[in-house]
Design a protein around this motif. Structure first.
Motif, PDB file in Angstrom:
ATOM      1  N   PRO A 182      39.243  10.972  40.109  1.00 30.58           N
ATOM      2  CA  PRO A 182      40.437  11.331  40.889  1.00 30.58           C
ATOM      3  C   PRO A 182      40.145  12.475  41.865  1.00 30.58           C
ATOM      4  O   PRO A 182      39.433  13.423  41.517  1.00 30.58           O
ATOM      5  N   ASN A 183      40.685  12.370  43.082  1.00 27.81           N
ATOM      6  CA  ASN A 183      40.504  13.441  44.062  1.00 27.81           C
ATOM      7  C   ASN A 183      41.555  14.539  43.829  1.00 27.81           C
ATOM      8  O   ASN A 183      42.388  14.435  42.925  1.00 27.81           O
ATOM      9  N   PHE A 184      41.517  15.571  44.649  1.00 21.67           N
ATOM     10  CA  PHE A 184      42.406  16.721  44.461  1.00 21.67           C
ATOM     11  C   PHE A 184      43.876  16.317  44.477  1.00 21.67           C
ATOM     12  O   PHE A 184      44.660  16.720  43.631  1.00 21.67           O
ATOM     13  N   ARG A 185      44.265  15.483  45.443  1.00 19.57           N
ATOM     14  CA  ARG A 185      45.657  15.046  45.573  1.00 19.57           C
ATOM     15  C   ARG A 185      46.097  14.266  44.336  1.00 19.57           C
ATOM     16  O   ARG A 185      47.196  14.471  43.812  1.00 19.57           O
ATOM     17  N   GLU A 186      45.226  13.387  43.855  1.00 25.25           N
ATOM     18  CA  GLU A 186      45.559  12.581  42.667  1.00 25.25           C
ATOM     19  C   GLU A 186      45.652  13.444  41.408  1.00 25.25           C
ATOM     20  O   GLU A 186      46.541  13.244  40.581  1.00 25.25           O
ATOM     21  N   ARG A 187      44.758  14.428  41.296  1.00 25.13           N
ATOM     22  CA  ARG A 187      44.811  15.336  40.130  1.00 25.13           C
ATOM     23  C   ARG A 187      46.094  16.166  40.150  1.00 25.13           C
ATOM     24  O   ARG A 187      46.723  16.382  39.116  1.00 25.13           O
ATOM     25  N   ARG A 188      46.506  16.612  41.329  1.00 27.21           N
ATOM     26  CA  ARG A 188      47.734  17.395  41.458  1.00 27.21           C
ATOM     27  C   ARG A 188      48.956  16.555  41.083  1.00 27.21           C
ATOM     28  O   ARG A 188      49.846  17.014  40.372  1.00 27.21           O
ATOM     29  N   LYS A 189      48.981  15.311  41.523  1.00 25.73           N
ATOM     30  CA  LYS A 189      50.090  14.407  41.179  1.00 25.73           C
ATOM     31  C   LYS A 189      50.136  14.163  39.671  1.00 25.73           C
ATOM     32  O   LYS A 189      51.202  14.136  39.064  1.00 25.73           O
TER      33      LYS A 189
END
Length: 196
Positions: A182-189
């Protein structure tokens, strides 16, 4: 005339993935109280030593519609618009992903998976098929045909004990297959989803 394919299918050799799917169904049935622990032990022993589909089928036949076909694959077709499977979903033992024109994204980050192995048959076509996997999962891409396309495995390569292995087969065609964490945006979500 139609009985012969059924008999042939029953004689087909069962894979580790097939056996694991039946084991999972039996565990769920025991957790729901549909079979007792003694029967669970007996059926698990038979499932783990089964060599054919015919030996596996009777172990789940009486457990209802959800257990009738332990090898029913999940098929995701990208078509023109693209398709994805994200968030909370239950991972089956076999997945078929057709990129089409719009591509496919399968995000396993929040998926429920108790399997040791998942067979993923990919046909990228002219699009991109992206598999987003948690850290610790392994992606085996040795059986993928590159054709005119590209395969990019951007995972760490570290396989943690007890975590699933994705056995990826199929073809890149003229498209791309990408496996990543997972990228940063996906981890944050994910963090937001977990805090709800």
């Amino acid at each position: 005339m139609t009985a012969e394919p059924t008999r042939s299918a029953g004689r087909m050799r069962a894979s580790d993935t097939d056996r694991e799917a039946v084991v999972e169904q039996l565990r769920e049935a025991a957790a729901e109280g549909r079979i007792d622990l003694e029967e669970l032990d007996e059926r698990l022993g038979l499932a783990l030593t089964a060599k054919t589909h015919a030996e596996l089928a009777p172990l789940t036949d009486d457990l209802g519609p959800a257990a009738v076909d332990p090898v029913e694959p999940l098929t995701v077709k990208g078509g023109v618009q693209g398709a994805e499977r994200t968030g909370r979903w239950k991972v089956p033992p076999r997945i078929i992903a057709h990129g089409g024109l719009g591509g496919v994204r399968l995000d396993f980050s929040q998926a429920e998976c108790r399997l040791r192995e998942i067979d993923v048959d990919v046909t990228a076509g002219v699009a991109r098929v992206v598999l987003v996997v948690p850290v610790g999962w392994k992606a085996d891409t040795d059986a993928v045909d590159l054709s005119f396309g590209r395969l990019k495995n951007k995972t760490s390569g570290t396989h943690l004990p007890g975590k699933p292995i994705l056995r990826i087969t199929g073809s890149c065609g003229m498209g791309r297959i990408q496996i990543r964490h997972p990228n940063f945006r996906e981890r944050r979500k994910q963090r937001k989803d977990l805090s709800r």
